[in-house]
Design an enzyme around this catalytic site. Structure first.
Site, PDB file in Angstrom:
ATOM      1  N   GLY A   1       0.852  -1.177   0.000  1.00  0.00           N
ATOM      2  CA  GLY A   1       0.000   0.000   0.000  1.00  0.00           C
ATOM      3  C   GLY A   1       0.886   1.224   0.000  1.00  0.00           C
ATOM      4  O   GLY A   1       2.073   1.123   0.315  1.00  0.00           O
TER       5      GLY A   1
ATOM      6  N   CYS B   1       5.290  -6.021   1.689  1.00  0.00           N
ATOM      7  CA  CYS B   1       5.581  -4.595   1.612  1.00  0.00           C
ATOM      8  C   CYS B   1       4.885  -3.839   2.760  1.00  0.00           C
ATOM      9  O   CYS B   1       5.221  -4.055   3.907  1.00  0.00           O
ATOM     10  CB  CYS B   1       5.192  -4.065   0.230  1.00  0.00           C
ATOM     11  SG  CYS B   1       5.877  -2.439  -0.096  1.00  0.00           S
ATOM     12  N   TYR B   2       3.911  -2.996   2.469  1.00  0.00           N
ATOM     13  CA  TYR B   2       3.199  -2.337   3.572  1.00  0.00           C
ATOM     14  C   TYR B   2       2.680  -3.387   4.555  1.00  0.00           C
ATOM     15  O   TYR B   2       2.648  -3.168   5.761  1.00  0.00           O
ATOM     16  CB  TYR B   2       2.035  -1.493   3.035  1.00  0.00           C
ATOM     17  CG  TYR B   2       1.256  -0.788   4.122  1.00  0.00           C
ATOM     18  CD1 TYR B   2       1.743   0.381   4.692  1.00  0.00           C
ATOM     19  CD2 TYR B   2       0.049  -1.311   4.597  1.00  0.00           C
ATOM     20  CE1 TYR B   2       1.045   1.020   5.706  1.00  0.00           C
ATOM     21  CE2 TYR B   2      -0.660  -0.683   5.610  1.00  0.00           C
ATOM     22  CZ  TYR B   2      -0.155   0.486   6.165  1.00  0.00           C
ATOM     23  OH  TYR B   2      -0.837   1.112   7.166  1.00  0.00           O
TER      24      TYR B   2
ATOM     25  N   HIS C   1       8.415  -7.370  -3.252  1.00  0.00           N
ATOM     26  CA  HIS C   1       7.196  -7.868  -3.907  1.00  0.00           C
ATOM     27  C   HIS C   1       7.452  -9.198  -4.606  1.00  0.00           C
ATOM     28  O   HIS C   1       7.958  -9.213  -5.734  1.00  0.00           O
ATOM     29  CB  HIS C   1       6.695  -6.855  -4.932  1.00  0.00           C
ATOM     30  CG  HIS C   1       6.081  -5.650  -4.306  1.00  0.00           C
ATOM     31  ND1 HIS C   1       4.758  -5.608  -3.949  1.00  0.00           N
ATOM     32  CD2 HIS C   1       6.617  -4.466  -3.942  1.00  0.00           C
ATOM     33  CE1 HIS C   1       4.493  -4.431  -3.407  1.00  0.00           C
ATOM     34  NE2 HIS C   1       5.601  -3.718  -3.384  1.00  0.00           N
TER      35      HIS C   1
ATOM     36  N   GLU D   1       5.379 -11.035  -5.970  1.00  0.00           N
ATOM     37  CA  GLU D   1       4.415 -11.257  -7.053  1.00  0.00           C
ATOM     38  C   GLU D   1       4.859 -10.702  -8.402  1.00  0.00           C
ATOM     39  O   GLU D   1       4.321 -11.079  -9.431  1.00  0.00           O
ATOM     40  CB  GLU D   1       3.043 -10.670  -6.669  1.00  0.00           C
ATOM     41  CG  GLU D   1       2.966  -9.151  -6.616  1.00  0.00           C
ATOM     42  CD  GLU D   1       3.437  -8.545  -5.293  1.00  0.00           C
ATOM     43  OE1 GLU D   1       4.144  -9.217  -4.538  1.00  0.00           O
ATOM     44  OE2 GLU D   1       3.102  -7.371  -5.039  1.00  0.00           O
TER      45      GLU D   1
ATOM     46  N   ASP E   1     -10.974 -11.100 -25.956  1.00  0.00           N
ATOM     47  CA  ASP E   1     -11.716 -10.784 -24.738  1.00  0.00           C
ATOM     48  C   ASP E   1     -13.225 -10.894 -24.943  1.00  0.00           C
ATOM     49  O   ASP E   1     -13.921 -11.562 -24.185  1.00  0.00           O
ATOM     50  CB  ASP E   1     -11.370  -9.382 -24.226  1.00  0.00           C
ATOM     51  CG  ASP E   1      -9.873  -9.197 -24.048  1.00  0.00           C
ATOM     52  OD1 ASP E   1      -9.161 -10.219 -24.041  1.00  0.00           O
ATOM     53  OD2 ASP E   1      -9.424  -8.052 -23.915  1.00  0.00           O
TER      54      ASP E   1
ATOM     55  N   LYS F   1      -4.623 -11.147 -19.369  1.00  0.00           N
ATOM     56  CA  LYS F   1      -4.811 -11.637 -20.739  1.00  0.00           C
ATOM     57  C   LYS F   1      -4.612 -13.150 -20.871  1.00  0.00           C
ATOM     58  O   LYS F   1      -5.422 -13.839 -21.482  1.00  0.00           O
ATOM     59  CB  LYS F   1      -3.822 -10.917 -21.667  1.00  0.00           C
ATOM     60  CG  LYS F   1      -4.142 -11.072 -23.123  1.00  0.00           C
ATOM     61  CD  LYS F   1      -5.183 -10.064 -23.491  1.00  0.00           C
ATOM     62  CE  LYS F   1      -5.791 -10.314 -24.839  1.00  0.00           C
ATOM     63  NZ  LYS F   1      -6.755  -9.244 -25.157  1.00  0.00           N
TER      64      LYS F   1
END
Ligand code: XMP
Length: 510
Positions: free
Chosen positions: A55, A82-83, A169, A171, A227, A366
């Site tokens: 955050g 992180c935060y 991070h 991720e 999509d 995607k």
């Protein structure tokens, strides 16, 4: 449906959905909840683990997001990122500081591989830092399990309480082995069994669409791109012929594409309507040069056409759109800055004749969308189609749009695509297309002077279309493409290849 659940508690960081997507990649179901969600509601989901996202705040900021301290006593494993790690440390009696020297971006990091998060992984590597505060005093019962030159606690653990944190991070792909670290948390700490697949996702999505739509009628904007095609397949499985797919041919499709879309969907189990609205769109776009203005006009005109078609069909309750997650953030969801108004997100007119808009792919990236398409039985040629923007060639013709320019671009783009296919590069280059610049320059053809357009070729490699690199198309292939286009397409006498990545450029030119 019975499956394990992980709760991702959202503290407003930019990678929240990316964390969720990584958890799904690890075959674990997850839900993103706002950090204000009452603990009782979180626990009612019986999560096998909770992940705190990053955050933008400092834990000491006024109104900094907080968490109910009893969450840490609930016996559910927690991973703070992180935060999230700072909040965990701060809440449990540790201390966070704002240092003078700041670490940002790719950072050399050393890991204690005895910590379960890093087990089986290299003891050193690059991690992605994006917060300047760090923990300088650990809460009681915790130990530091990773460090960098500036940050003594790049990760921490209290294994007895199953509480873990990472300052970086895991991720993002810049963090080496980050996904393996998340996997370790899910499988080794939370006891995940991997009971969540794309098939489950499809079944859950179909069930919730059914519930939401009831007996209502749905209109879908079908462009023939991945999509909207996947959205059509999902909705038709959910509500069958309550779904009408409207394919608005705005006259800005690639060469032959209108007919291809009709061929692909005309025979399927849904109501398919093709409308030739090219005069209407091109009339509105006449004399318009500004990219955002073009996008707004097209977005608005789309909605108008739908309203009119809806009236012909009778009562329509829902307008469905194939918006995927990168469209949502790039159009400025929450606090993020607006980069482009994607026609399927921004630019909606105030008065819309539908009860509600539904976007069943809103949380998918995607490649997840493609995987879902396959799961739903769509053919590869549809699922693997490279993305094509809603506003179509309007944003690949710089400056004013005319029928003549559209024809030039369609022909040039066709040759480009054909040669990429001939070279066997369609899987390696994730998106490639031609752009008709508004620049004309002097050339010579035969014995005569020409004063024609410059065509730009764009080819990118990317995993999520949010960042991209320019594709290294071999010179020999560029050479063939260039010769063919200038020889076969009248109106072009010069060809350039775009060698910028995203960022700082975007993939499309407008
Ligand atoms: P940019 O140009 O923003 O494009 O780097 C990222 C990806 O999104 C596609 N794109 C769009 N897709 N509606 C869409 O459905 C739009 O308005 C739109 N604009 C860009 C683009 O082709 C690329 O794949």
């Amino acid at each position: 449906m019975n499956h394990q659940t992980v709760v991702v508690l959202d503290f407003g960081g930019q990678y929240n959905q990316l964390i969720a997507r990584r958890v799904r990649e690890c075959s674990v179901y997850c839900e993103v909840l706002p950090y204000q969600t009452p603990l009782s509601e979180i626990l009612a989901k019986q999560p096998i683990g909770i992940i705190f996202t990053g955050g933008p705040n400092s834990v000491y900021a006024e109104n900094a997001p907080q968490v109910d301290p009893s969450l840490f006593e609930a016996g559910v494993p927690v991973l703070g990122i992180c935060y999230g790690i700072q909040l965990m440390a701060h809440t449990l009696g540790g201390h966070v500081t704002s240092p003078d020297s700041r670490e940002y971006g790719k950072t050399h990091t050393a890991y204690n591989t005895e910590c379960v998060l890093f087990r089986g992984l290299p003891a050193e590597g690059i991690s992605w830092m994006s917060h300047t505060d760090y923990i300088d005093r650990l809460p009681e019962g915790f130990s530091s399990t990773a460090h960098t030159s500036a940050c003594p606690t790049a990760a921490m653990q209290n294994p007895g309480k199953k509480l873990y944190g990472m300052q970086f991070h895991p991720e993002v792909l810049h963090s080496e082995n980050g996904i393996a670290m998340l996997r370790n948390f899910l499988y080794e700490v939370c006891g995940a069994v991997g009971d969540w697949t794309m098939g489950d996702y499809a079944r859950t999505a179909i069930a919730s669409l059914r519930e939401k739509i009831g007996n209502g009628k749905v209109l879908l904007a079908l462009s023939g791109g991945v999509d909207s095609s996947v959205a059509a397949a999902l909705l038709s499985k959910a509500v069958g012929n309550q779904l009408t797919c409207i394919f608005v041919d705005h006259g800005l499709m690639r060469k032959n594409e209108g007919d291809e879309v009709e061929a692909a969907f005309g025979g399927r189990d849904l109501n398919f309507v093709r409308i030739d609205a090219s005069d209407r769109f091109l009339g509105k776009l006449s004399g318009v040069c500004d990219p955002e203005h073009k996008r707004k006009i097209i977005g608005e005109e789309f909605i108008r056409v739908f309203e009119e078609e809806a009236k012909k069909i009778g009562q329509v309750d829902f307008l469905a759109q194939g918006t995927i997650y990168p469209d949502v953030i790039e159009s400025g969801a929450g606090e993020a800055a607006v980069i482009k108004s994607h026609h399927n997100v921004g630019g909606l007119p105030d008065h819309v004749d539908f009860k509600e808009i539904i976007e069943p792919l809103r949380l998918l990236f995607k490649d997840e969308t493609r995987a879902l398409g396959r799961e739903l039985g769509l053919p590869d040629y549809l699922v693997d189609r490279q993305p094509f923007p809603g506003p179509g060639l309007a944003i690949r013709i710089l400056g004013e749009i005319t029928r003549e320019k559209i024809a030039i671009l369609q022909d040039a783009d066709w040759i480009f695509r054909e040669e990429i296919a001939n070279a066997g590069l369609t899987n390696e280059i994730h998106q490639y297309f031609a752009v008709l610049t508004n620049m004309r320059s002097v050339g010579v053809m035969g014995d005569g002077r020409t004063y024609d357009y410059t065509l730009a070729l764009r080819g990118v490699t990317t995993t999520d279309f949010m960042t991209a690199d320019w594709a290294r198309i071999p010179y020999e292939i560029l050479d063939v493409i260039s010769r063919r286009i200038v020889n076969e397409v009248r109106g072009i006498n010069r060809i350039v290849y775009d060698i910028t990545s995203k960022p700082p450029a975007t993939i499309e030119w407008e």
